[in-house]
Write a protein that holds these residues in place. Structure first.
Motif, short mmCIF file in Angstrom:
data_model
loop_
_atom_site.label_atom_id
_atom_site.label_comp_id
_atom_site.label_asym_id
_atom_site.label_seq_id
_atom_site.Cartn_x
_atom_site.Cartn_y
_atom_site.Cartn_z
N GLY A 229 62.79 74.69 48.63
CA GLY A 229 62.78 73.35 48.06
C GLY A 229 63.82 73.17 46.97
N ARG A 230 63.97 74.15 46.09
CA ARG A 230 64.97 74.02 45.04
C ARG A 230 66.39 74.05 45.62
N PHE A 231 66.61 74.94 46.61
CA PHE A 231 67.94 74.98 47.23
C PHE A 231 68.27 73.65 47.89
N GLY B 25 58.23 68.34 42.72
CA GLY B 25 59.36 67.68 42.07
C GLY B 25 60.67 67.94 42.79
N ASP B 26 60.86 69.17 43.26
CA ASP B 26 62.10 69.50 43.97
C ASP B 26 62.16 68.81 45.33
N VAL B 27 61.05 68.81 46.05
CA VAL B 27 61.02 68.17 47.37
C VAL B 27 61.31 66.67 47.25
N ALA B 28 60.79 66.06 46.20
CA ALA B 28 61.03 64.62 46.01
C ALA B 28 62.50 64.33 45.74
N ARG B 29 63.24 65.32 45.24
CA ARG B 29 64.66 65.15 44.94
C ARG B 29 65.55 65.41 46.15
N TYR B 30 65.01 65.98 47.21
CA TYR B 30 65.82 66.29 48.39
C TYR B 30 66.01 65.02 49.23
N PRO B 31 67.24 64.52 49.32
CA PRO B 31 67.48 63.26 50.05
C PRO B 31 67.52 63.51 51.55
N HIS B 32 66.34 63.74 52.13
CA HIS B 32 66.29 64.21 53.51
C HIS B 32 66.41 63.11 54.54
N ASP B 33 66.27 61.85 54.16
CA ASP B 33 66.37 60.76 55.13
C ASP B 33 67.75 60.13 54.99
N SER B 34 68.64 60.47 55.91
CA SER B 34 70.02 59.99 55.84
C SER B 34 70.21 58.62 56.46
N ARG B 35 69.15 58.08 57.09
CA ARG B 35 69.28 56.78 57.73
C ARG B 35 69.25 55.67 56.69
N ASP B 36 69.96 54.61 56.94
CA ASP B 36 70.10 53.53 55.97
C ASP B 36 68.88 52.61 55.95
N ASN B 37 68.24 52.46 57.08
CA ASN B 37 67.15 51.50 57.19
C ASN B 37 65.81 52.19 57.03
N ALA B 38 65.13 51.95 55.92
CA ALA B 38 63.86 52.64 55.65
C ALA B 38 62.79 52.23 56.66
N GLN B 39 62.83 50.99 57.14
CA GLN B 39 61.83 50.57 58.11
C GLN B 39 62.00 51.31 59.43
#
Length: 314
Positions: free
Chosen positions: A122-124, A218-232
Motif C-alpha cells: 500500500g505504501r509503495f 491512509g495509504d490505500v486512499a492515496r493510491y490513485p488507482h482509478d485512471s478513468r475520467d468518468n466516475a459514473q
C-alpha cells in the motif's frame, strides 16, 4: 503445475533462493518463476510478518505459467538486509521494494500483499503509483499508526515480549494454528509452521515496529488507482476491472472480515470473501486464491494494453 504428491519443501526446490544486490552491502533475497511475457505484467508477492518468500510456492507453481512471478523475503527476513531504522515506517520498506524492483529491471507490476505485506504494498502504491498496475491486498493488516500512542505501544510491546519469550520455533509451535481455518489440511499447517520457524528475530522485531507505525487505510486512499475520467462509468465496472482488490478468508481470526472492510472502504472497492479460508488462505486454499490473483492480473493486463493503444493513437 508440479505434482502435489511432493512435500512443500521438495516442491520449493524448483524455485531456488536468489539474491539481488540493491545497494552497496545491501541485498534482497527472493524466489522467482516464469518468464517475462510482452502481454503479461510481472507479479510481485509480499509475505506477512510470520512468513517468507517460500510460503508462496503454490503461487510460483501455478501463476508462473503465464507471467514472471517473484516473491521477496522482506528486509530482515531470509538473506535480505534489514532496514536501517530500529523503529521503521512503511516508507522504509517501500524504499527497499523500489530498490529491488529497480535492480531486477521491473518498471511496472501487479503487487500482491498478504497481511503485513499489504502495508508495504500500500505504501509503495501510494508513493509510486505509476509503477503499480494493480494492488491486491489479501487479509491486509491495517497497522496501528492511526491509533493512540498508548495503543500502539501496547500492541508493539506485547508482540515483542512474545518473540523474546518464545523465539521463532516457539512462535511456530504455538501461534501458527491461528493462521489457518479449522478445516485446513495437515500439510498446509506444517507449511505455515515451517515458514514461521525460519523468521529472523531481529527482522521480525523491526516488522513489529512497522505494524505499530503503519496506517494502510491512509495509504490505500492515496493510491490513485482509478485512471478513468468518468466516475459514473467507473462505478459500473466489476470488482475485477478495478486496479485494487481486497480479499479476506471468512474464517480469518487475525485480520477478520470486519477489519478488512475498512481497508476495502478506503480503496472504494467491495470486500471479497473467501469461504472457509483462514488468514493464510493462499496456503490452505491455493486453487481459489490462484484464480483470484490470476483473474485480477489478467484484468490489469487488459487495462495496460488498452492504455498503450490509446497512447499509440495519440
Amino acid at each position: 503445475m508440479r505434482s502435489t504428491d511432493l512435500s512443500f519443501e521438495a516442491r520449493l526446490a524448483a524455485f531456488p533462493a536468489r539474491r539481488a544486490d540493491v545497494a552497496p552491502s545491501r541485498v534482497v533475497g527472493y524466489r522467482e518463476s516464469g518468464a517475462a511475457h510482452e502481454a503479461s505484467l510481472p507479479l510481485v508477492l509480499l509475505h506477512g510478518i510470520g512468513s517468507g518468500a517460500a510460503s508462496w510456492v503454490q503461487q510460483l507453481e501455478a501463476l508462473g505459467a503465464t507471467r514472471r512471478v517473484l516473491a521477496w523475503d522482506a528486509p530482515g527476513y531470509g538473506e535480505s538486509t534489514p532496514v536501517e531504522a530500529a523503529s521503521p515506517h512503511a516508507a522504509d520498506y517501500a524504499d527497499a521494494l523500489r530498490a529491488w524492483l529497480d535492480a531486477l529491471g521491473i518498471d511496472r507490476c501487479v503487487l500482491v500483499g498478504h497481511s503485513l505485506g499489504a502495508i508495504v504494498a500500500g505504501r509503495f502504491a501510494a508513493a509510486h503509483s505509476r509503477r503499480v498496475a494493480g494492488l491486491a491486498l489479501l487479509s491486509p493488516a491495517a497497522g496501528y499508526g492511526a491509533a493512540s500512542e498508548a495503543v500502539r505501544a501496547q500492541k508493539r510491546d506485547a508482540r515483542l515480549a512474545m518473540l523474546a519469550e518464545l523465539g521463532p520455533q516457539g512462535l511456530a509451535a504455538q501461534r501458527s494454528a491461528n493462521m489457518l481455518s479449522p478445516t485446513a489440511s495437515e500439510p498446509a499447517r506444517e507449511w505455515v509452521r515451517w515458514n514461521m520457524a525460519r523468521i529472523v528475530p531481529a527482522g521480525y522485531a523491526q516488522a513489529t515496529h512497522l505494524l505499530a507505525n503503519a496506517d494502510l487505510a491512509g495509504d490505500v486512499a492515496r493510491y490513485p488507482h482509478d485512471s478513468r475520467d468518468n466516475a459514473q462509468d467507473s462505478a459500473q465496472d466489476s470488482a475485477q476491472d478495478s486496479a485494487v482488490c481486497v480479499a479476506v478468508g471468512e474464517a480469518d481470526r487475525i485480520t477478520p472480515p470486519a477489519a478488512c472492510e475498512r481497508i476495502a472502504q478506503a480503496a472504494n472497492v467491495p470486500l471479497q470473501f473467501i469461504a472457509g479460508a483462514g488468514h493464510a488462505g493462499y496456503v490452505e486454499a491455493p486453487g481459489i486464491y490462484n484464480t483470484l490473483i490470476d483473474t485480477f492480473c489478467t484484468a490489469c493486463d487488459r487495462s495496460q494494453q488498452a492504455a498503450r493503444q490509446q497512447e499509440t493513437k495519440a
